[in-house]
Design an enzyme around this catalytic site. Structure first.
Site, short mmCIF file in Angstrom:
data_model
loop_
_atom_site.label_atom_id
_atom_site.label_comp_id
_atom_site.label_asym_id
_atom_site.label_seq_id
_atom_site.Cartn_x
_atom_site.Cartn_y
_atom_site.Cartn_z
N ASN A 9 0.87 -1.18 0.00
CA ASN A 9 0.00 0.00 0.00
C ASN A 9 0.91 1.23 0.00
OD1 ASN A 9 -1.76 2.08 0.60
ND2 ASN A 9 -2.25 1.36 2.67
N TRP A 10 0.95 1.91 -1.14
CA TRP A 10 1.86 3.07 -1.26
C TRP A 10 1.35 4.30 -0.52
CZ3 TRP A 10 3.62 3.41 -7.14
CH2 TRP A 10 4.28 2.22 -7.49
N LYS A 11 0.12 4.24 -0.04
CA LYS A 11 -0.50 5.39 0.65
C LYS A 11 -0.33 6.64 -0.20
CE LYS A 11 0.20 3.07 4.99
NZ LYS A 11 0.06 3.14 6.42
N HIS A 95 -9.46 1.02 5.04
CA HIS A 95 -8.17 1.18 5.72
C HIS A 95 -8.35 2.10 6.93
CE1 HIS A 95 -4.07 2.37 6.56
NE2 HIS A 95 -3.69 1.26 5.94
N GLU A 97 -6.72 4.47 8.01
CA GLU A 97 -6.50 5.90 7.74
C GLU A 97 -7.73 6.53 7.07
OE1 GLU A 97 -2.75 5.31 5.75
OE2 GLU A 97 -1.87 4.74 7.66
N GLU A 163 -5.19 -5.48 10.42
CA GLU A 163 -4.17 -4.46 10.64
C GLU A 163 -4.43 -3.75 11.97
OE1 GLU A 163 -2.18 -3.05 6.84
OE2 GLU A 163 -4.01 -1.90 6.98
N GLY A 169 2.53 1.94 10.90
CA GLY A 169 3.45 3.08 10.79
C GLY A 169 4.22 3.39 12.06
N SER A 201 3.50 -2.34 10.15
CA SER A 201 4.95 -2.30 10.33
C SER A 201 5.65 -3.59 9.86
CB SER A 201 5.32 -1.99 11.78
OG SER A 201 4.90 -0.68 12.11
N GLY A 223 4.63 1.48 4.59
CA GLY A 223 5.86 2.26 4.39
C GLY A 223 6.97 1.52 3.64
P1 PGA Z 1 2.82 0.16 7.60
O1 PGA Z 1 1.36 0.31 7.01
O2 PGA Z 1 3.43 -1.07 7.01
O3 PGA Z 1 3.54 1.42 7.19
O4 PGA Z 1 2.69 0.04 9.09
C1 PGA Z 1 0.54 -0.80 6.78
C2 PGA Z 1 -0.77 -0.34 6.21
O5 PGA Z 1 -1.25 0.74 6.61
O6 PGA Z 1 -1.37 -1.00 5.35
#
Ligand code: PGA
Length: 245
Positions: A9-11, A95, A97, A163, A169, A201, A223
């Site tokens: 996931n490149w966000k 997600h 976020e 998650e 993150g 993470s 990330g």
């Molecule tokens: P992260 O994010 O690996 O940076 O913790 C995972 C995600 O939000 O899918």
């Protein structure tokens, strides 16, 4: 057989199309021999470019990070399932976020999952508790509500990503045994064929612990997925470990 999946996931990282193209090309060139299904989820604005670099029959598949549930209409700023379907096979839905910064709730997630299936997309449904606890009540509630009105026979057509929000993150991934406990509980509300991933993470160090667990079908990487070398390494380690169990 259940799928084995490594998804990135490149966000909202990679702010130039040149960077998005370089990363995509590097992944395409280095991941062709990976056995697991590899999926990358670029920001919507790079979907078309990423999809054309990867090609329709390539090893690496494309996901969008979000969409609206209506097929079309006066919804400024949104993208529809039909638009996503032209570029991608998968769609990340719910997600944490999106839930935290854009007010998405379980009802929105449910509408989006239904719309995704209708459009022929595979939803990757994200669930997870905000605070560290061995009680899986929150992710279970999120999953049950995400799957409302969906016939059980379609559960094999969705992917679930567990998650824990506290692990996203932060550099502190969940203990693989802890993640396995929650995933085993989530499994009861999905089907035996539903791939269930862990996310939070995951990096080239922590991935091994998750790959060792037969109950965990894949990882959703945030990330670390925009660092080409690290993501390639994660895919390779995942494959190696899964071939041993
Ligand atoms: P992260 O994010 O690996 O940076 O913790 C995972 C995600 O939000 O899918």
């Amino acid at each position: 057989m259940k799928k084995s999946i490594v998804a990135g996931n490149w966000k909202m990282y990679l702010t130039s199309s040149a960077d998005a193209s370089i990363l995509t090309t590097t992944l395409r060139n280095n991941l062709s021999k990976i056995t697991a299904d590899v999926i990358i989820a670029p920001p919507a604005i790079w979907l078309s470019e990423v999809a054309s670099i990867l090609g329709k029959n390539g090893k690496v598949k494309v996901a969008a990070q979000n969409m609206f549930y209506e097929a079309e209409g006066a919804y400024t700023g949104e993208i529809s399932p039909l638009m996503v379907k032209e570029m991608a096979e998968y769609i990340i839905i719910g997600h944490s976020e999106r839930r935290e910064f854009f007010g998405e709730n379980n009802m929105d997630v449910n509408e989006k999952v239904i719309a995704a299936l209708k459009a022929g997309l595979t939803p990757i449904i994200c669930v997870g508790e905000k605070k560290k606890s061995v009680n899986a009540a929150q992710p279970i509630k999120e999953l049950k509500e995400a799957l409302m009105h969906i016939p059980k026979k379609r559960f094999k057509d969705v992917v679930v990503a567990y998650e824990p929000v506290w692990a996203i993150g932060t550099g502190e991934s969940a203990d693989p045994i802890y993640a396995t406990k929650v995933i085993t509980q989530l499994r009861q509300y999905a089907s035996m064929e539903t791939p269930i991933l862990y996310g939070g993470s995951v990096n080239a160090q922590s991935v091994k612990g998750f790959a060792e667990r037969p109950e965990i079908d894949g990882v959703l990487v945030g990330g670390a997925s925009v660092k080409a070398k690290e993501f390639v390494k994660i895919c390779q380690i995942w494959d190696e470990m899964k071939s041993l169990i």
